[in-house]
Design an enzyme around this catalytic site. Structure first.
Site, PDB file in Angstrom:
ATOM      1  N   ASP A 147       0.818  -1.214   0.000  1.00  0.00           N
ATOM      2  CA  ASP A 147       0.000   0.000   0.000  1.00  0.00           C
ATOM      3  C   ASP A 147       0.849   1.261   0.000  1.00  0.00           C
ATOM      4  OD1 ASP A 147      -2.734   0.354  -0.285  1.00  0.00           O
ATOM      5  OD2 ASP A 147      -2.997   1.017   1.784  1.00  0.00           O
TER       6      ASP A 147
ATOM      7  N   ASP B 195     -12.544  -6.916   8.405  1.00  0.00           N
ATOM      8  CA  ASP B 195     -12.554  -8.374   8.482  1.00  0.00           C
ATOM      9  C   ASP B 195     -13.828  -8.886   9.166  1.00  0.00           C
ATOM     10  OD1 ASP B 195     -11.823  -7.191  10.850  1.00  0.00           O
ATOM     11  OD2 ASP B 195      -9.991  -8.320  11.126  1.00  0.00           O
TER      12      ASP B 195
END
Length: 767
Positions: A140, A470
């Site tokens: 990232d 998540d």
């Protein structure tokens, strides 16, 4: 071992669901009964109790509700035993797996940490691993250092993977494997020792190359063509980069291992990037147009494969049910290496996994924890169980020739149309000999336009709208009708480093609390999922038991303020000792803590570990959980914006040890890893204020008891005991008030905490 009749023949079991004995049912009901008795007493005395009495009633009602949620989650625990040796008769059925690794910051997450995780994944045991496994790493930060480190890792893997397979290496992350010397004669004699010494020297060279690499030097003097795409890029503004670091089709015999692909999605200041959820969706899209395995595995950059047969164990569950509904995803518990004795920072969470974890497994509601999880790709795509969306045709060996692929993706419009079909599951992609022809298609789907104006990330893929993407994604999968399994293996499937010190562990807890509370107040609330989707009631209650954490921070703060408030205002919210009902809160306090300690003892932990976790739970609740709660409230009214904070990872050295930060040489002296450390973060302000307030309340109460005249109006001994107990729980902060360096609370935090205490005292005087 029992066998099952399948297709007219006998097949041995791949997995078995084993119910566990629930030993604490009576204690559960005793605590619940005491809660009910205490609430009844509160209601009966509501008229003359005052404001403190009513606040206590509300808080204790919340505690009783949370206890009921936990009882539901723990009610019928199970474990799943897997038998990978029985896969030998079903080799042709083994599914391909795309493995995802995410890293966000080369400083907080050093490249060697990612390298070791990747090497452990490339070396796992799996039949035809070179054809059925592929590893994708998303960076990232778009860092040339990370890309360089992974390229060097691929070169080292040509030696490491054959060495692991040849000698049956048990731990395949090099930094852990080389942290100790093997015993002589246990693994092949002198030939093994020669190989071991050679591979260790090569690994040390790898570490030096990676750690000595400099970004500017790489861009100026490195492989110009390889690093050309990294020139003049900004971390938050750059095009998509996809590089095949290892293409198995071009490897020589004897050194074949899974494909390794580097990915960095396009970034633009005009588009939201959705943190880790956005990165995971890019990996899902990129892998879909390159290898499109029906199973995906995702791990954080610091979570290495500790069990070389982990993929086989997962496949036992994924293939071990007649109905795939029972295996939407398979989650391995979070296990830590290099932990400190007795868990001084409360980060190991061993008891939570053994109690709540096994209980939730009993209702097929194991949570997706963000790492160490195997998903069916079509479950990630938002499909319902037993549908064909997103699944590769099984039993076919036909390959799509590179030329045919190039023709199929000829023009940009055809490329877009074909990619959309692939991502929606309507055009399964077969494995091809050369994946390099798919790089342009992979770059196409790693661009911002696939995040904007499409369903991806909202009804498909990792769900946006929470920092705990998540948990939210797992809930969506459960709400679609899928069920999940907890995968516990020996040795543990994956391992990662525990955050050490106050700032690191509380940063992690704050991020979790922020994400959980975002879910509660959103349309993704599990209650709505139960009413309008297919989330079952007990699954909903299990999710609520976790989502209650940030709310609990606010409730516990209110309850923690009652003892000093009553002492400073000459009131009581707890019964005085002479009263008959004094025994109810005392019995509840003793029973609850005894129950908690017995859970730790059953898990093989010491009383010191229990106390450390109890202490840290109070600290975490009043700091990280509380700030997560307040952050979301401020974000909701438009006064603030939640910021994703990366938890620092320990630096890995060539001898397998974790290294500390090198910022302050003075702090290295007399470093005690078990002591609580501080910085100027706002997360420390609430607990510092509570510690100061309780010290002040005890001192004021003692002064009044010794020198005051209105003895009959004094609060009972219960409030003094409560303040004393809170000071014991906040002992690291009491020490921090007089500590120095990283062990002392910064003056800026003390000042802000003092202002809060002064405001509270003025409020009490007004009463």
């Amino acid at each position: 071992m029992a066998a099952a009749v399948v297709g007219g023949g006998m097949r041995r079991k791949l997995q078995e669901r084993v119910p566990l004995r629930r030993t604490a049912l009576l204690a559960d009901f005793v605590v619940l009964f005491l809660f009910v008795a205490l609430l009844a007493r509160r209601v009966a005395g509501l008229d003359g109790g005052g404001a403190a009495w009513r606040v206590a009633l509300a808080c204790e009602a919340w505690f009783a509700f949370v206890w009921l949620l936990n009882m539901n989650a723990k009610w019928n625990p199970v474990r799943f035993d897997t038998y990978p040796e029985n896969l030998a008769e079903r080799i042709d059925e083994l599914l391909a797996v795309d493995m995802f690794v995410t890293t966000a910051d080369p400083v907080l997450e050093p490249p060697m940490v990612t390298v070791n995780t990747v090497l452990s994944l490339l070396a796992v045991d799996y039949p035809a691993a070179d054809e059925k496994l592929a590893c994708y790493v998303h960076d990232d930060a778009c860092s040339p250092l990370t890309c360089y480190a992974l390229r060097e890792a691929a070169s080292f893997a040509r030696l490491w993977v054959p060495f692991c397979r040849r000698h049956g290496v048990a731990v395949r992350a090099p930094f852990r494997y080389f942290s100790s010397t093997p015993e002589l004669g246990t693994a092949g004699g002198n030939e093994f020792l020669d190989d071991w010494a050679f591979i260790k020297r090569e690994y040390e060279k790898l570490v030096r190359r990676v750690e000595d690499a400099d970004e500017s030097t790489l861009l100026r003097q490195g492989d110009g063509e390889f690093f050309a795409e990294f020139m003049d890029v900004e971390r938050t503004n750059h095009p998509a980069i996809v590089k095949i670091l290892w293409d198995n089709s071009k490897s020589r015999a004897g050194e074949r291992f899974p494909h390794l692909i580097y990915v960095s999605r396009e970034k633009s200041p005009s588009h939201h990037h959705y943190y880790k959820a956005g990165a995971m969706n890019v990996l899902a899209r990129v892998s879909a147009v390159m290898t499109n395995a029906p199973i995906t595995l995702n791990v954080d950059c610091d979570m290495f494969a500790n069990n070389p047969q982990v993929v086989l164990h997962a496949m036992c569950v994924l293939l071990g049910f007649d109905d795939e509904i029972y295996s939407g995803f398979v989650q391995a518990p979070r296990k830590l290496y290099g932990t400190l004795k007795d868990d001084p920072f409360g980060t190991q969470q061993e008891v939570i996994y053994k109690t709540l974890g096994s209980g939730m497994a009993g209702i097929w509601c194991t949570f997706y924890n963000g790492s160490g999880c195997f998903h069916r790709r079509k479950a990630i795509y938002g499909a319902t169980p037993n549908s064909s969306i997103g699944a590769r045709r099984e039993g076919t060996t036909d390959s799509l020739p590179p030329k045919e692929f190039e023709n199929k993706f000829g023009s940009s419009e055809e490329l877009k149309e074909s990619i959309t079909s692939i991502l929606s599951g309507n055009l399964p992609v077969e494995p091809i000999v050369d994946i390099s022809c798919r790089v342009e298609a992979a770059k196409e789907v790693a661009t911002c336009k696939y995040e904007s104006g499409t369903r991806w990330g909202r009804e498909v893929g990792w769900v946006y709208g929470s920092m705990t993407e998540d948990i939210l994604t797992g809930q969506r999968i459960h709400a679609a009708g899928w069920r999940s399994v907890l995968l516990e293996t020996e040795p543990p499937a994956f391992m990662c480093a525990a955050p050490i010190g106050g700032p690191a562990c509380l940063t992690q807890f704050k991020r979790w609390a922020t994400g959980l509370f975002e879910i509660i107040i959103s349309r993704n609330n599990p209650i709505l999922m139960t009413v309008f989707r297919r989330l079952r009631l007990r699954q909903c209650l299990s999710y609520l038991s976790i989502y209650a954490w940030p709310v609990r921070g606010f409730i516990e703060l209110c309850y923690a303020l009652l003892p000093p408030y009553c002492i400073l205002t000459n009131q009581s919210f707890l019964p005085k000792a002479p009263q008959d009902v004094f025994g109810i809160p005392l019995a509840l306090f003793l029973t609850y803590n005894t129950y908690s300690y017995m859970e730790y003892k059953k898990c093989g932990l010491s009383v010191h570990a229990w106390w450390n976790n109890h202490k840290m739970q109070r600290i975490t609740s009043a700091s990280a959980w509380l700030l997560g709660f307040l952050t979301v409230l401020l974000k909701t009214v438009g006064l603030s914006e939640a910021v994703f904070e990366v938890t620092p990872k320990e630096k890995i050295t060539s001898d397998g040890n974790g290294g500390g930060n090198d910022d302050d040489d003075d702090d290295k002296v007399d470093l005690d890893l078990g002591r609580f450390t501080f910085d100027a973060s706002p997360v420390f302000i609430p607990v510092t204020a509570l510690a100061m307030l309780n010290i002040l309340a005890v001192a004021a109460g003692a002064w009044r008891a010794c020198f005051g005249t209105a003895q009959d109006d004094l609060p009972g001994v219960s409030e003094f005991m409560a303040c004393g107990w809170m000071l014991l729980c906040f002992l690291p902060f009491v020490r921090g008030l007089v500590g120095k360096g990283r062990y002392g609370i910064p003056w800026s935090v003390k000042l802000k905490a003092s202002l809060l205490v002064a405001m509270f005292v003025l409020l009490c005087r007004g009463k």
